[in-house]
Design an enzyme around this catalytic site. Structure first.
Site, PDB file in Angstrom:
ATOM      1  N   ASP A  76       0.821  -1.211   0.000  1.00  0.00           N
ATOM      2  CA  ASP A  76       0.000   0.000   0.000  1.00  0.00           C
ATOM      3  C   ASP A  76       0.854   1.260   0.000  1.00  0.00           C
ATOM      4  OD1 ASP A  76      -2.384  -1.274  -0.061  1.00  0.00           O
ATOM      5  OD2 ASP A  76      -2.795  -1.114   2.085  1.00  0.00           O
TER       6      ASP A  76
ATOM      7  N   LYS B 213      -4.106   3.213  -3.033  1.00  0.00           N
ATOM      8  CA  LYS B 213      -5.037   3.652  -1.995  1.00  0.00           C
ATOM      9  C   LYS B 213      -4.617   4.933  -1.311  1.00  0.00           C
ATOM     10  CE  LYS B 213      -7.836  -0.160  -0.835  1.00  0.00           C
ATOM     11  NZ  LYS B 213      -7.344  -1.312  -0.102  1.00  0.00           N
TER      12      LYS B 213
ATOM     13  N   GLY C 121       0.149   0.037   9.122  1.00  0.00           N
ATOM     14  CA  GLY C 121      -0.421  -0.170  10.457  1.00  0.00           C
ATOM     15  C   GLY C 121      -0.779  -1.616  10.699  1.00  0.00           C
TER      16      GLY C 121
ATOM     17  N   MET D 132      -8.391   8.983   9.085  1.00  0.00           N
ATOM     18  CA  MET D 132      -9.000   9.447   7.827  1.00  0.00           C
ATOM     19  C   MET D 132     -10.008  10.573   8.092  1.00  0.00           C
ATOM     20  SD  MET D 132      -9.520   5.718   6.099  1.00  0.00           S
ATOM     21  CE  MET D 132     -10.056   4.907   7.594  1.00  0.00           C
TER      22      MET D 132
HETATM   23  C1  LIG Z   1      -6.798   3.308   5.545  1.00  0.00           C
HETATM   24  S1  LIG Z   1      -6.359   3.808   7.157  1.00  0.00           S
HETATM   25  C2  LIG Z   1      -5.265   2.501   7.562  1.00  0.00           C
HETATM   26  C3  LIG Z   1      -4.950   2.393   9.032  1.00  0.00           C
HETATM   27  C4  LIG Z   1      -3.938   1.318   9.335  1.00  0.00           C
HETATM   28  N1  LIG Z   1      -4.439   0.016   9.029  1.00  0.00           N
HETATM   29  C5  LIG Z   1      -3.467   1.359  10.771  1.00  0.00           C
HETATM   30  O1  LIG Z   1      -3.733   0.421  11.553  1.00  0.00           O
HETATM   31  O2  LIG Z   1      -2.777   2.308  11.129  1.00  0.00           O
HETATM   32  C6  LIG Z   1      -5.244   5.131   6.764  1.00  0.00           C
HETATM   33  C7  LIG Z   1      -5.264   6.233   7.829  1.00  0.00           C
HETATM   34  O3  LIG Z   1      -4.465   5.861   8.935  1.00  0.00           O
HETATM   35  C8  LIG Z   1      -3.876   7.011   9.490  1.00  0.00           C
HETATM   36  N2  LIG Z   1      -2.415   6.890   9.392  1.00  0.00           N
HETATM   37  C9  LIG Z   1      -1.735   5.804   9.010  1.00  0.00           C
HETATM   38  N3  LIG Z   1      -0.403   6.003   9.123  1.00  0.00           N
HETATM   39  C10 LIG Z   1      -0.254   7.268   9.588  1.00  0.00           C
HETATM   40  C11 LIG Z   1       0.880   8.073   9.939  1.00  0.00           C
HETATM   41  N4  LIG Z   1       2.130   7.608   9.834  1.00  0.00           N
HETATM   42  N5  LIG Z   1       0.659   9.316  10.403  1.00  0.00           N
HETATM   43  C12 LIG Z   1      -0.598   9.802  10.543  1.00  0.00           C
HETATM   44  N6  LIG Z   1      -1.694   9.100  10.213  1.00  0.00           N
HETATM   45  C13 LIG Z   1      -1.531   7.835   9.766  1.00  0.00           C
HETATM   46  C14 LIG Z   1      -4.403   8.211   8.719  1.00  0.00           C
HETATM   47  O4  LIG Z   1      -5.578   8.654   9.371  1.00  0.00           O
HETATM   48  C15 LIG Z   1      -4.712   7.561   7.386  1.00  0.00           C
HETATM   49  O5  LIG Z   1      -5.651   8.331   6.656  1.00  0.00           O
END
Ligand SMILES: C[S@@+](CC[C@H](N)C(=O)[O-])C[C@H]1O[C@@H](n2cnc3c(N)ncnc32)[C@H](O)[C@@H]1O
Length: 257
Positions: free
Chosen positions: A36, A57, A89, A172
């Site tokens: 991703d 994405k 994540g 998000m």
């Molecule tokens: C589609 S979601 C995926 C979340 C992911 N599965 C997790 O557990 O962190 C993507 C969102 O996660 C958040 N996000 C992920 N990595 C980030 C980072 N390094 N800094 C800030 N926000 C982050 C933001 O809100 C972003 O829009």
């Protein structure tokens, strides 16, 4: 031909050091990696010979539709490959990992899920914000702000959430921040509640904007803050003043150089 396997692996929130040992082990053995946008490119270098497929994405800009990603995983596994689906994540926290797992189960492909360090807790931690803290917050809720931007019905029940949990962590949500803040105030959360917006948390690009529910949308607009952002809402945000270890360490390193 022997059937391959798929591992749904959480890559962690950004800092490659936050990937799990099991995830790294599988990544190094992978023959195909489907990854991703939020995955750090340095992680891909752990498997230099693997075939890399970008699944994309960005918000509203899906490089590959979900059904196509599911089919890719199934097709490569049926060719006998060791496939790693590398996701930012944790794969099961707003990562659509559950849908991929369902598709694999339906196709009878052996699969494994390797949890990752979710941005929901790691990004606040790097900003010096514990999501729970004795005497301050004994509960936290992770929600998506996606879909609540333009007055469209969101699946998130803000009325219920406003008071249901001490700390709210919104993923998000930066695009829907004005509405989100309005809804929370309208449903009983104090306008003075501290809020932090953390962009690119755990990486060298990490930046944080703080404010209150009343003024955070204006502050975010002034800072031109764009995704990816984790929003933290609640009294724990005030702890950042004393606990912002990552920013402090960075500042010290810059002075030392
Ligand atoms: C589609 S979601 C995926 C979340 C992911 N599965 C997790 O557990 O962190 C993507 C969102 O996660 C958040 N996000 C992920 N990595 C980030 C980072 N390094 N800094 C800030 N926000 C982050 C933001 O809100 C972003 O829009």
């Amino acid at each position: 031909m022997r059937i391959g396997t798929v591992a749904l692996v959480g890559a962690g929130p950004g800092d490659p050091g936050l990937m799990t040992v099991r995830g790294l082990e599988l990544l190094r053995r992978a023959q195909v990696i489907v990854y991703d946008r939020l995955v750090d490119p340095r992680l891909l270098d752990e498997a230099p010979r693997a075939r890399r497929i970008f699944a994309g994405k960005a918000s509203g800009n899906h490089a590959l539709p979900q059904e196509q990603i599911n089919m890719l995983l199934i097709t490569h596994a049926r060719r006998g490959r060791r496939v790693v689906r590398l996701k930012g994540g944790d794969p099961f926290v707003f990562g659509r990992g559950g849908e991929e797992a369902e598709a694999l189960a339906g196709a009878r492909i052996p699969f494994e899920v390797v949890p990752g360090v979710s941005s929901a807790v790691a990004v606040p931690a790097y900003a010096g914000i514990p999501v729970t803290h004795r005497g301050v917050a004994s509960s936290f809720t992770v929600v998506t702000g996606h879909g609540s931007a333009s007055g469209r019905e969101s699946s998130v029940d803000w009325a219920r959430l406003a008071r249901a949990s001490d700390t709210l962590v919104v993923l998000m949500g930066v695009e829907s921040l004005p509405r989100l803040a309005r809804e929370l105030i309208a449903h009983g959360r104090a306008a003075t509640t501290p809020v932090a917006l953390v962009r690119w948390g755990t990486t060298s690009a990490q930046e944080t904007v703080t404010g209150t529910l009343r003024d955070i949308a204006a502050r975010a607009a002034r800072a031109r803050l764009e995704p990816p952002v984790v929003i933290v809402i609640g009294d724990v945000v005030a702890l950042r003043e004393r606990l912002q270890w990552f920013d402090d360490n960075r500042a010290l390193m810059e002075v030392a150089q």
